[in-house]
Each structure stands twice: as structure tokens, then as C-alpha cells.
Write a protein that holds these residues in place. Sequence first.
Motif, PDB file in Angstrom:
ATOM      1  N   VAL A 313       0.840  -1.205   0.000  1.00 14.02           N
ATOM      2  CA  VAL A 313       0.000   0.000   0.000  1.00 14.02           C
ATOM      3  C   VAL A 313       0.871   1.249   0.000  1.00 14.02           C
ATOM      4  O   VAL A 313       0.560   2.241  -0.675  1.00 14.02           O
ATOM      5  CB  VAL A 313      -0.956  -0.011   1.215  1.00 14.02           C
ATOM      6  CG1 VAL A 313      -1.679   1.329   1.344  1.00 14.02           C
ATOM      7  CG2 VAL A 313      -1.957  -1.150   1.089  1.00 14.02           C
ATOM      8  N   PHE A 314       1.997   1.203   0.741  1.00  8.33           N
ATOM      9  CA  PHE A 314       2.918   2.340   0.780  1.00  8.33           C
ATOM     10  C   PHE A 314       3.420   2.664  -0.622  1.00  8.33           C
ATOM     11  O   PHE A 314       3.473   3.834  -1.021  1.00  8.33           O
ATOM     12  CB  PHE A 314       4.088   2.013   1.707  1.00  8.33           C
ATOM     13  CG  PHE A 314       5.144   3.084   1.765  1.00  8.33           C
ATOM     14  CD1 PHE A 314       4.894   4.302   2.372  1.00  8.33           C
ATOM     15  CD2 PHE A 314       6.404   2.862   1.214  1.00  8.33           C
ATOM     16  CE1 PHE A 314       5.868   5.293   2.438  1.00  8.33           C
ATOM     17  CE2 PHE A 314       7.385   3.840   1.275  1.00  8.33           C
ATOM     18  CZ  PHE A 314       7.120   5.058   1.884  1.00  8.33           C
ATOM     19  N   ASN A 315       3.791   1.637  -1.383  1.00  3.70           N
ATOM     20  CA  ASN A 315       4.281   1.889  -2.736  1.00  3.70           C
ATOM     21  C   ASN A 315       3.187   2.453  -3.639  1.00  3.70           C
ATOM     22  O   ASN A 315       3.453   3.311  -4.483  1.00  3.70           O
ATOM     23  CB  ASN A 315       4.850   0.602  -3.353  1.00  3.70           C
ATOM     24  CG  ASN A 315       6.334   0.714  -3.583  1.00  3.70           C
ATOM     25  OD1 ASN A 315       6.976   1.660  -3.134  1.00  3.70           O
ATOM     26  ND2 ASN A 315       6.907  -0.249  -4.273  1.00  3.70           N
ATOM     27  N   PHE A 316       1.972   1.979  -3.449  1.00  2.00           N
ATOM     28  CA  PHE A 316       0.863   2.540  -4.226  1.00  2.00           C
ATOM     29  C   PHE A 316       0.676   4.018  -3.880  1.00  2.00           C
ATOM     30  O   PHE A 316       0.474   4.849  -4.774  1.00  2.00           O
ATOM     31  CB  PHE A 316      -0.426   1.762  -3.955  1.00  2.00           C
ATOM     32  CG  PHE A 316      -1.610   2.298  -4.710  1.00  2.00           C
ATOM     33  CD1 PHE A 316      -1.737   2.046  -6.069  1.00  2.00           C
ATOM     34  CD2 PHE A 316      -2.581   3.062  -4.078  1.00  2.00           C
ATOM     35  CE1 PHE A 316      -2.819   2.544  -6.784  1.00  2.00           C
ATOM     36  CE2 PHE A 316      -3.655   3.566  -4.782  1.00  2.00           C
ATOM     37  CZ  PHE A 316      -3.778   3.304  -6.141  1.00  2.00           C
ATOM     38  N   CYS A 317       0.778   4.338  -2.607  1.00  2.00           N
ATOM     39  CA  CYS A 317       0.637   5.743  -2.180  1.00  2.00           C
ATOM     40  C   CYS A 317       1.760   6.607  -2.741  1.00  2.00           C
ATOM     41  O   CYS A 317       1.535   7.770  -3.114  1.00  2.00           O
ATOM     42  CB  CYS A 317       0.615   5.828  -0.657  1.00  2.00           C
ATOM     43  SG  CYS A 317      -0.866   5.115   0.097  1.00  2.00           S
ATOM     44  N   LEU A 318       2.974   6.056  -2.806  1.00  2.00           N
ATOM     45  CA  LEU A 318       4.091   6.794  -3.403  1.00  2.00           C
ATOM     46  C   LEU A 318       3.792   7.126  -4.863  1.00  2.00           C
ATOM     47  O   LEU A 318       4.087   8.234  -5.332  1.00  2.00           O
ATOM     48  CB  LEU A 318       5.384   5.982  -3.316  1.00  2.00           C
ATOM     49  CG  LEU A 318       6.059   5.848  -1.954  1.00  2.00           C
ATOM     50  CD1 LEU A 318       7.354   5.055  -2.087  1.00  2.00           C
ATOM     51  CD2 LEU A 318       6.344   7.207  -1.336  1.00  2.00           C
ATOM     52  N   SER A 319       3.217   6.178  -5.592  1.00  2.00           N
ATOM     53  CA  SER A 319       2.891   6.411  -6.994  1.00  2.00           C
ATOM     54  C   SER A 319       1.813   7.479  -7.146  1.00  2.00           C
ATOM     55  O   SER A 319       1.872   8.324  -8.049  1.00  2.00           O
ATOM     56  CB  SER A 319       2.438   5.109  -7.661  1.00  2.00           C
ATOM     57  OG  SER A 319       3.512   4.198  -7.767  1.00  2.00           O
ATOM     58  N   VAL A 320       0.840   7.443  -6.270  1.00  2.00           N
ATOM     59  CA  VAL A 320      -0.218   8.456  -6.302  1.00  2.00           C
ATOM     60  C   VAL A 320       0.361   9.828  -5.995  1.00  2.00           C
ATOM     61  O   VAL A 320       0.065  10.828  -6.676  1.00  2.00           O
ATOM     62  CB  VAL A 320      -1.347   8.103  -5.312  1.00  2.00           C
ATOM     63  CG1 VAL A 320      -2.344   9.253  -5.197  1.00  2.00           C
ATOM     64  CG2 VAL A 320      -2.051   6.820  -5.746  1.00  2.00           C
ATOM     65  N   TRP A 321       1.215   9.897  -4.966  1.00  2.00           N
ATOM     66  CA  TRP A 321       1.837  11.174  -4.604  1.00  2.00           C
ATOM     67  C   TRP A 321       2.677  11.709  -5.754  1.00  2.00           C
ATOM     68  O   TRP A 321       2.616  12.892  -6.095  1.00  2.00           O
ATOM     69  CB  TRP A 321       2.693  11.004  -3.352  1.00  2.00           C
ATOM     70  CG  TRP A 321       3.519  12.221  -3.025  1.00  2.00           C
ATOM     71  CD1 TRP A 321       4.847  12.396  -3.229  1.00  2.00           C
ATOM     72  CD2 TRP A 321       3.053  13.451  -2.450  1.00  2.00           C
ATOM     73  NE1 TRP A 321       5.247  13.642  -2.835  1.00  2.00           N
ATOM     74  CE2 TRP A 321       4.168  14.312  -2.339  1.00  2.00           C
ATOM     75  CE3 TRP A 321       1.801  13.902  -2.020  1.00  2.00           C
ATOM     76  CZ2 TRP A 321       4.066  15.597  -1.821  1.00  2.00           C
ATOM     77  CZ3 TRP A 321       1.708  15.189  -1.492  1.00  2.00           C
ATOM     78  CH2 TRP A 321       2.826  16.008  -1.394  1.00  2.00           C
ATOM     79  N   TYR A 322       3.492  10.818  -6.359  1.00  2.00           N
ATOM     80  CA  TYR A 322       4.337  11.215  -7.484  1.00  2.00           C
ATOM     81  C   TYR A 322       3.487  11.793  -8.616  1.00  2.00           C
ATOM     82  O   TYR A 322       3.787  12.869  -9.155  1.00  2.00           O
ATOM     83  CB  TYR A 322       5.132  10.006  -7.981  1.00  2.00           C
ATOM     84  CG  TYR A 322       5.639  10.134  -9.395  1.00  2.00           C
ATOM     85  CD1 TYR A 322       6.698  10.986  -9.703  1.00  2.00           C
ATOM     86  CD2 TYR A 322       5.053   9.406 -10.432  1.00  2.00           C
ATOM     87  CE1 TYR A 322       7.156  11.107 -11.005  1.00  2.00           C
ATOM     88  CE2 TYR A 322       5.508   9.524 -11.727  1.00  2.00           C
ATOM     89  CZ  TYR A 322       6.561  10.373 -12.013  1.00  2.00           C
ATOM     90  OH  TYR A 322       7.008  10.499 -13.306  1.00  2.00           O
ATOM     91  N   ALA A 323       2.435  11.089  -8.987  1.00  2.00           N
ATOM     92  CA  ALA A 323       1.621  11.523 -10.117  1.00  2.00           C
ATOM     93  C   ALA A 323       0.892  12.830  -9.828  1.00  2.00           C
ATOM     94  O   ALA A 323       0.854  13.737 -10.677  1.00  2.00           O
ATOM     95  CB  ALA A 323       0.614  10.429 -10.473  1.00  2.00           C
ATOM     96  N   PHE A 324       0.335  12.941  -8.639  1.00  2.00           N
ATOM     97  CA  PHE A 324      -0.480  14.116  -8.340  1.00  2.00           C
ATOM     98  C   PHE A 324       0.351  15.337  -7.966  1.00  2.00           C
ATOM     99  O   PHE A 324      -0.189  16.433  -7.845  1.00  2.00           O
ATOM    100  CB  PHE A 324      -1.519  13.789  -7.261  1.00  2.00           C
ATOM    101  CG  PHE A 324      -2.755  13.159  -7.836  1.00  2.00           C
ATOM    102  CD1 PHE A 324      -3.839  13.933  -8.193  1.00  2.00           C
ATOM    103  CD2 PHE A 324      -2.817  11.791  -8.060  1.00  2.00           C
ATOM    104  CE1 PHE A 324      -4.973  13.361  -8.742  1.00  2.00           C
ATOM    105  CE2 PHE A 324      -3.938  11.206  -8.606  1.00  2.00           C
ATOM    106  CZ  PHE A 324      -5.022  11.994  -8.955  1.00  2.00           C
TER     107      PHE A 324
END
Length: 562
Positions: A313-324
Motif C-alpha cells: 500500500v505504501f508503494n501505491f501511495c508513493l505512486s499516487v503522490w508522485y503523479a499528483f
Amino acid sequence: MGSRLLQTFIKNKFIWIACLILIGYLLPYYILGENTHIRVHDNLDSNIVWYKLLAETGQIFTLSDTTLPQVINGLPRSALPSAFDAVAWLYVLFEPMTAYTISQTIMRFAAFFGMYLLLTRHVFREAKSPWITVGAALAFAMLPYWPSGALSIAGLPLALHLFLTIRKFGWKTPKYNWVILLVIPFLSNFILSFVFFLAIMGLFWLIDWIRFKKANWSFFTAIASMTGIYLVKNYLVITSMFFNSGFTSHREELSLGHNTFERSVELAWENFLYGHTHDEAHQVLIIIPVIFTALLVAAYSNVKPRKLITLFVFNFCLSVWYAFWYWEGWRIVKDNFMIANTFNFARIHFFDPAVWYICFALALALLWKHLKFGKVLAIVLVVLQCSLVFGLNEENKYSEIDTPTFAEFYSEDLFDEIEAYIGEDQADYRVVSIGMHPTIAQYNGFYTLDTYNNSIPLEYKHDFRDVIEGELDKSPSLKNYFDTWGGRLYMYVAEHGEDYLFTKDRNEPIEQLDINTDALQKLGGDYILSAVPIKNYQELGLEHERTFENNGSPWEIWLYRV
């Protein structure tokens, strides 16, 4: 003595085998030398030349942010690596390709042993098969990292292992752990990744203090010491940012982040599945399916894999943060707070590879323990992932797409011919390049008005824009690229777009080049090195001096006098 060595080898045979595989991975650098194919983007086109240029300037140590005349009539010294960058000193002591090879070797072995120690000492509470711990660490060590990052990404597991060890054992931690911890800053980049890493370590320390009502001063000392070294290492960047009012960087006009919400969602999924060009973990084919399979097995076996779920989940959140971070909705913040505009907070996504391979090891351990034939399956998966990333070594990867080798890219013999033909001291004239990266000319000692750097004087960017304004007006995408970022001061050609590798096998002429030669002369421009012929050169007031080529170079260079 011999039997003891044999016992040691047998006991650690998986580690020795992994080291031999890593040596095989690195062999092309040692065997082929400058005939190795290596990455162009953010490597041959930039960092290698920055290190070489710095090594040759005599300005490695300087208390003030002086300027270097070889680039853009005065590139700020702070735009080049720090005097306390260990990789920079490799370029002082060795030839560029040798320095590059040594840096790659350090990076790969630090990545392997760092991940192995992290998995065996901290991630798993009980011993796991070396097929899992050594296998995951080996695959992690062979990822196609951004080469000039050194330990910025590849060294994160090693740094985490050291901090967790100090956090656990305090002042009783063996001294070599402290030594390695204090060496890492000299081989890594604070702004790129370790600013986020140290912030998280600081958060851990604060949470521990609140939970246990006692400050862990050894852990705090480790955080403070590493942070202090980074601040000293980056003294020129800090002084130029906060104390040198005479230099305004082009970063003051950055305007990144205009993606729509829909595009941001797409980018989040792209990064989650495929990663960023600088930190590809190659997780989509094997690792992500293995994780989902392991979660299903855990659910069936009534096991709660908290670490795996948390990190996934942490890695998914990192991807969301990066994109947004590039979402247009952030503009109100970026337009009102300078640090949000000039500093890229999305770079925390560089944690992705380490997290993916910890997840990979955790998932394999679940399959190993709870699935029938799980041991065999885990071994097969490790072999497949290691085979996948081994095949991505630079020689394999870039020879397949037919980019130039190190020697071909810089083509020293060809540029020696051009220098000899001009017949003047290189410091007495200025050149720009068309259809090729300006760092090629820089590598060969030419003084260039075009460049690619992290920080460029804003006033110079504006002056250079006058030269290429006609071409920018013909291409909205190039215009946006230059105006909102501008780290590449290139002689952009609308017909070429963002393609700067025009070899003699693909050098169709530019039909109509619209540049301002008066503005180029005003900057001091004397010559254009063009990888393609310019049909309307006479209309521009250019003189075609001569065309240069040889069998050992992929380039054919048209030399025009301004």
C-alpha cells in the motif's frame, strides 16, 4: 586452513554465487571499456561530462560560487557536483569510463549487501532460505538504476539497515556500521532521495521518543551526523540559494505540474506498474503477480501478512503522490510557495525499488511456507526475476536499440579534426550544436553556448531563448518544454522535436531553420556544429566551412560559421 576456507565458502555459497553473477553483470564494462553501450539520457548527455568538466577546471574546491567559462559564458560552479562527491574524485583520478565502471561496481555491490542485510537482520524475524534473501537482493542489485545516482537509490536498503541497527543497539553498535553510515553521503545525493530518507528516520526517532518516553540519542546522532555531512557537502548549493543575491537560477521560473486529474490518475498507475525511468524495478511481470498470489495464499491459510500489505500500500501511495505532484490542482500551492515550485517533492518515489524487492521477498516467503510446491515455485520465480534484470545490463539493453557506445558518442578523433580545422584556441570562440547533445562538444573541450544543467542563470536562459524563438514558435510542445522547465538550453528544431541523436545514417536536412543569428552572435556564437545539413544556411547568414566524418564515428558534422 584450507578446510576452514572451504567450510566458509560452503556456508556462504549463495552469497559467493551471487557475487560471481554480479561480476558477470559488470564484465562488459571491464572487457569492452569505452566500447560499451551505456545509457544516454541523464548520463552520457550530462552527468559524465559534468564530472569530467569539473575534474579539468581546477575549481573543485572553491568557497564562493564562481563561474566556469567553458559553458554558457559562465556556468555557476554550484551547478556541478560538490567537491565532497566521491564519484567526482573518481573522475579526477581516472579516465571517465574507468571512473564510471568503478562507480557502477560500488553501486551494485552496495545494493546487494544492503538489501541482503536488511532482509536477514530486520525484515524477517526468523531465518529464511537464501534462495529468498540472496535471490531478492541479487535481483535488486541488477536493476537498471540511473547510473550517476551511485548510492542515491541503490544504497537506500544499506542505509536503512545501518539506521535500524543503531536504533536497536545504540552506542553498542559496532564501529564499522558508523563508518559506513558516514561514508554513504559522499556517494549519494541529498536532494534526490536522502532528504526524504532522513526525514522519515527523524519521524521514527520522534515516534520512538513519544512511545517509550525516552530519547534514543545514538539514533538521533546518526540522523544528525548524516544530515550534517550532506549540508557540508552541498555548501555551494546552500550559499548560492540563500546568500548569493547576484545569481538567480532558471528554477525560479519553473512551472511544472499542469496535468489534468485524469492524466494524473493514469500517471499514478503507470508509475505503480512500470516505475520511473530513473528507478525502474521491473515489477509488473513477476513481482506484482507474486504479491497478489501470496496475499491470496495468506487469506486461504488465515495468515495476516501485515508487513507485505503495509509496504504494498505504501508503494501505491508513493505512486499516487508522485503523479499528483504534477496535477494542475497543486498550482495554487506552487504559485504561492517558492519551495513547492523549485523543489521536487515527488522524488520520494525513488524509494519504490527497495520497497518492491522487500515485498517480493516477503511474498516468496509466504509461498515457500504455505503453498504446496511453494519452495520449488519460489526458486523458479527468483531465477526468472534475476534472469530478467540480468538481461537489462547496459551493454545488452542499449546495444539492442543501437545507441552509440561511449567512444562513439563522444567521437574524440572526429572532434579533434574539427578543432584542428578551426585552428584557434578553444577558449577564443564559442559553438552551439544542432541535432546532437551539446555535452559532446563540451567533452571534447569546446566552449559551448548551449548546455544541459540543473541550474542555469535565468537571465542567460532569456537571452538564449531569443536565438531559438522562431523554432519554439513552430512547436507548442517544445515551447512549453523550454519555458516551463528550461534545464536543456538546446538549439531546438521544430522538425526534430526532442530528438537529439541524428547520426549519419539518419541525417535528413533541415528544410527551414528559423534561428536568430544576430542574437547568437550577441551571445558570442562563432560556429554551429550540426549533425544534419541546413538547407537555408545562406539565408541565415551562415557559411558552410566543411563537413567532417570518419569510420569510427556515428556522426557526420556540418561546420557552419556564424
